[in-house]
Motif scaffolding. Structure first.
Motif, PDB file in Angstrom:
ATOM      1  N   ILE A  13       6.949   4.621   7.583  1.00 15.85           N
ATOM      2  CA  ILE A  13       6.352   3.812   8.841  1.00 15.85           C
ATOM      3  C   ILE A  13       6.271   2.133   8.084  1.00 15.85           C
ATOM      4  N   PRO A  14       6.949   1.560   8.967  1.00 12.90           N
ATOM      5  CA  PRO A  14       7.092  -0.226   8.453  1.00 12.90           C
ATOM      6  C   PRO A  14       5.781  -0.562   9.038  1.00 12.90           C
ATOM      7  N   ILE A  15       4.905  -1.122   8.000  1.00 17.12           N
ATOM      8  CA  ILE A  15       3.731  -1.919   8.137  1.00 17.12           C
ATOM      9  C   ILE A  15       3.914  -3.563   8.568  1.00 17.12           C
ATOM     10  N   THR A  16       4.509  -4.178   7.640  1.00 16.97           N
ATOM     11  CA  THR A  16       4.855  -5.481   7.906  1.00 16.97           C
ATOM     12  C   THR A  16       6.199  -5.839   7.510  1.00 16.97           C
ATOM     13  N   LYS A  17       7.098  -6.289   8.506  1.00 19.22           N
ATOM     14  CA  LYS A  17       8.393  -6.639   8.034  1.00 19.22           C
ATOM     15  C   LYS A  17       8.398  -8.086   7.667  1.00 19.22           C
ATOM     16  N   GLU A  18       7.538  -9.172   8.520  1.00 15.69           N
ATOM     17  CA  GLU A  18       7.637 -10.495   8.093  1.00 15.69           C
ATOM     18  C   GLU A  18       6.675 -10.623   6.895  1.00 15.69           C
ATOM     19  N   ILE A  19       6.794 -11.870   6.296  1.00 19.75           N
ATOM     20  CA  ILE A  19       5.711 -12.317   5.109  1.00 19.75           C
ATOM     21  C   ILE A  19       4.422 -12.454   5.529  1.00 19.75           C
ATOM     22  N   LYS A  20       3.422 -11.742   4.831  1.00 15.99           N
ATOM     23  CA  LYS A  20       2.112 -11.743   5.168  1.00 15.99           C
ATOM     24  C   LYS A  20       1.388 -12.283   3.927  1.00 15.99           C
ATOM     25  N   VAL A  21       0.661 -13.611   3.905  1.00 15.29           N
ATOM     26  CA  VAL A  21      -0.163 -14.026   2.836  1.00 15.29           C
ATOM     27  C   VAL A  21      -1.422 -13.477   3.021  1.00 15.29           C
ATOM     28  N   VAL A  22      -1.949 -12.988   1.845  1.00 19.01           N
ATOM     29  CA  VAL A  22      -3.351 -12.390   1.888  1.00 19.01           C
ATOM     30  C   VAL A  22      -4.101 -13.090   0.769  1.00 19.01           C
ATOM     31  N   ASP A  23      -5.485 -13.313   0.804  1.00 21.82           N
ATOM     32  CA  ASP A  23      -6.153 -13.812  -0.370  1.00 21.82           C
ATOM     33  C   ASP A  23      -7.089 -12.693  -0.817  1.00 21.82           C
ATOM     34  N   LEU A  24      -7.037 -12.535  -2.182  1.00 16.46           N
ATOM     35  CA  LEU A  24      -7.601 -11.508  -2.742  1.00 16.46           C
ATOM     36  C   LEU A  24      -8.919 -11.857  -3.154  1.00 16.46           C
ATOM     37  N   THR A  25      -9.559 -13.094  -2.857  1.00 14.03           N
ATOM     38  CA  THR A  25     -10.850 -13.493  -3.290  1.00 14.03           C
ATOM     39  C   THR A  25     -11.920 -14.009  -2.286  1.00 14.03           C
ATOM     40  N   GLN A  26     -11.793 -13.235  -1.071  1.00 19.80           N
ATOM     41  CA  GLN A  26     -12.491 -13.678   0.033  1.00 19.80           C
ATOM     42  C   GLN A  26     -13.790 -13.330   0.048  1.00 19.80           C
ATOM     43  N   GLU A  27     -14.717 -14.163   0.616  1.00 20.03           N
ATOM     44  CA  GLU A  27     -16.079 -14.053   0.337  1.00 20.03           C
ATOM     45  C   GLU A  27     -16.566 -12.631   0.859  1.00 20.03           C
ATOM     46  N   ILE A  28     -17.660 -12.422   0.434  1.00 19.24           N
ATOM     47  CA  ILE A  28     -18.104 -11.141   1.082  1.00 19.24           C
ATOM     48  C   ILE A  28     -18.666 -11.561   2.689  1.00 19.24           C
ATOM     49  N   GLY A  29     -18.402 -10.627   3.332  1.00 16.83           N
ATOM     50  CA  GLY A  29     -18.724 -10.899   4.791  1.00 16.83           C
ATOM     51  C   GLY A  29     -17.735 -11.112   5.798  1.00 16.83           C
ATOM     52  N   SER A  30     -16.595 -11.674   4.914  1.00 18.06           N
ATOM     53  CA  SER A  30     -15.395 -12.167   5.847  1.00 18.06           C
ATOM     54  C   SER A  30     -15.117 -10.965   6.724  1.00 18.06           C
ATOM     55  N   LYS A  31     -14.529 -11.341   7.841  1.00 21.36           N
ATOM     56  CA  LYS A  31     -13.847 -10.167   8.789  1.00 21.36           C
ATOM     57  C   LYS A  31     -12.907  -9.660   8.338  1.00 21.36           C
ATOM     58  N   ASN A  32     -12.044 -10.238   7.357  1.00 27.61           N
ATOM     59  CA  ASN A  32     -11.033  -9.701   6.778  1.00 27.61           C
ATOM     60  C   ASN A  32     -11.011  -8.842   5.693  1.00 27.61           C
ATOM     61  N   LEU A  33     -12.333  -8.636   5.642  1.00 23.59           N
ATOM     62  CA  LEU A  33     -12.369  -7.485   4.366  1.00 23.59           C
ATOM     63  C   LEU A  33     -12.885  -6.092   5.044  1.00 23.59           C
ATOM     64  N   THR A  34     -12.801  -5.072   3.958  1.00 22.06           N
ATOM     65  CA  THR A  34     -13.354  -3.909   4.454  1.00 22.06           C
ATOM     66  C   THR A  34     -14.884  -3.711   3.992  1.00 22.06           C
ATOM     67  N   PRO A  35     -15.812  -2.757   4.354  1.00 22.50           N
ATOM     68  CA  PRO A  35     -16.934  -2.548   3.656  1.00 22.50           C
ATOM     69  C   PRO A  35     -16.904  -2.555   2.160  1.00 22.50           C
ATOM     70  N   GLN A  36     -15.675  -2.224   1.549  1.00 23.53           N
ATOM     71  CA  GLN A  36     -15.882  -2.111  -0.091  1.00 23.53           C
ATOM     72  C   GLN A  36     -14.956  -3.412  -0.376  1.00 23.53           C
ATOM     73  N   ASN A  37     -14.989  -4.640   0.383  1.00 21.94           N
ATOM     74  CA  ASN A  37     -14.499  -5.797   0.006  1.00 21.94           C
ATOM     75  C   ASN A  37     -13.023  -5.887  -0.538  1.00 21.94           C
ATOM     76  N   LEU A  38     -12.412  -5.099   0.315  1.00 24.43           N
ATOM     77  CA  LEU A  38     -10.774  -4.942   0.024  1.00 24.43           C
ATOM     78  C   LEU A  38     -10.103  -5.826   1.050  1.00 24.43           C
ATOM     79  N   THR A  39      -9.330  -6.603   0.903  1.00 25.07           N
ATOM     80  CA  THR A  39      -8.457  -7.445   1.669  1.00 25.07           C
ATOM     81  C   THR A  39      -7.641  -6.507   3.047  1.00 25.07           C
ATOM     82  N   ILE A  40      -7.944  -6.719   4.041  1.00 27.14           N
ATOM     83  CA  ILE A  40      -7.086  -6.158   4.934  1.00 27.14           C
ATOM     84  C   ILE A  40      -5.723  -6.806   5.395  1.00 27.14           C
TER      85      ILE A  40
END
Lengths: 167, 288
Positions: free
Chosen positions: B104-131
């Protein structure tokens, strides 16, 4: 943390038979089982001693079927549940390193004939690496065709023999 | 009777039987294909593809040479992320390729993610992993994942794959750093290795598929002995600190290659190859 070490697995199967022992006023039965022995090492050959071992059965991928710890030589032994053929996944991890291996496992139905009231329950015993015709009966279509033609030709040949021209 | 069943008749009967057998097998294949399509359409679940920089990135750490690192941004450029269902586990150290039954291709285009997002960010899972992406996929066990780190201009540098921003402190000396690294790499990994199992997609429950980044491989870990393999292979921060000017260090990969000695450049390159993990599981790294 041994960062660049890569784990390796060695897989053994054992077929342990505890022999009957006769003593005054006692009965001992034996049960034949097949065990799977996994040995985990780092890539330099160092055994993964006292590492966490987690086993998943083929019918429940999410919940560990059993957990344990490897011995000093990095070995972990378990006896798969009778009747559950498929891939048994074993995960070994220690100090931030780990690996998972899939072990194919098939069932062969056996009945152990023992003169004992306890044994001989007509239960299916797991045997590794031996195929069961009821489990692994997938012939290719070419094989099926050849078999069908052979059978048909047998009937035709027999019929032609009886209806052959009398000389 | 023999006149009725002569040799030609026998031959015709045999031919007809052969056609019948072949025809029956063709029908079986068609039925199997239809069944698979129905299954794929009806049984889908949510796969949450996440990136994890671990506590080293989120909470900071002390390098092998005693520098206390605190990241404010740590961004990676991801592309061609693919999730795989396989019958058996994939071992990146032993197996040549992923023998997948479903990719299953997840992303073909380039996607930049930040691994240091603050807790509470909507881009984080409950375990603070970057989506990275939330996607509906066929149910099943996703035992393997691959991704690439590809150059991007989004970091304020030209064509970099990793951007590190933060500060380093040692003996009262503070260095603010912004570093660009550009080592395009493809990581091919097996199943997530950790206490829990990940990648099992069911119809009713979402699950994670994790890309893990071990940045201690770049800088080393002060909690480990100096002769530990991780520390022996890590660059540390001291060689970088020596390039700082008045407490500031801002260099991209091209400049680092010019200013660091060749052995340190090689060490950093090798460390980046060892960056990609799946939890505690190693990945195969291919230089792009």
């Amino acid at each position: 943390m041994k960062c660049s070490r890569v784990l390796s697995f060695l897989l053994f199967t054992t077929c342990g038979i505890s022999q009957p022992v006769f003593a005054h006023g006692a009965k001992i039965d034996y049960q034949q089982t097949s065990a799977i022995v996994v040995r985990a090492t780092f890539d330099d050959g160092t055994p993964m001693a006292n590492a966490q071992a987690i086993v998943y059965s083929p019918n429940d991928l999410d919940t560990p079927w059993t957990k344990g710890v490897t011995d000093e030589s990095g070995k972990f032994t378990f006896v798969p549940e009778s009747g559950l053929s498929g891939n048994w996944d074993v995960k070994i991890r220690k100090s931030g390193h780990g690996k998972i291996i899939s072990i194919p496992f098939e069932i062969q139905k056996q009945v152990v004939e023992v003169n004992s009231p306890i044994a001989n329950k007509d239960q299916s015993l797991p045997v590794v690496s031996e195929s069961d015709p009821t489990v692994n009966s997938a012939y290719s279509w070419q094989q099926k065709m050849i078999m069908s033609v052979s059978i048909t030709w047998g009937f035709l040949g027999t019929a032609l023999f009886f209806f052959r021209k009398q000389t | 009777m023999l006149k009725i069943i002569d040799r030609k008749s026998v031959f015709k009967i045999l031919c007809a039987f052969l056609f019948l057998v072949v025809g029956c097998n063709s029908t079986d294949k068609t039925e199997k294909n239809i069944t698979f399509k129905e299954t794929a359409a009806e049984k889908q679940g949510t796969l949450l593809v996440v990136a994890n920089g671990e506590d080293f990135v989120r909470n900071g750490f002390i390098t092998k040479d005693g520098w206390e690192i605190d990241f404010t941004k740590l961004r990676v450029s991801l592309g061609n992320v693919v999730a795989y269902q396989t019958e058996t586990s994939f071992d990146p150290d032993q197996d040549q390729a992923i023998n997948s039954k479903l990719a299953i291709p997840i992303t073909k285009e380039i996607k930049v993610v930040d691994l240091t997002q603050e807790i509470g960010s909507k881009n984080l899972t409950p375990q603070n992993l970057t989506i990275v992406k939330k996607i509906m996929v066929p149910v099943g066990l996703y035992r393997a994942i691959s991704w690439e780190m590809l150059p991007t201009n989004d970091f304020g540098f030209e064509a970099q794959t990793i951007f590190l921003q933060g500060n380093a402190m040692k003996n009262g000396k503070k260095i603010n750093f912004e570093l660009g690294l550009s080592v395009p790499t493809k990581y091919i990994c097996g199943e997530f290795i950790g206490e829990n199992r990940k990648g099992i997609v069911t119809k009713d429950k979402s699950t994670e598929l994790e890309m893990t980044f071990h940045f201690d491989h770049l800088f080393g870990d002060n909690n480990l002995p100096s002769d530990d393999e991780l520390n022996l292979g890590a660059l540390g921060f001291q060689p970088l600190a020596e390039l700082a000017t008045i407490g500031n260090l801002r260099l991209d990969w091209q400049e680092l290659q010019q200013k660091l000695d060749s052995a340190d450049v090689e060490k950093l390159t090798q460390a980046i190859a060892g960056l990609g993990h799946v939890g505690e599981g190693h990945c195969k790294a291919i230089s792009l």
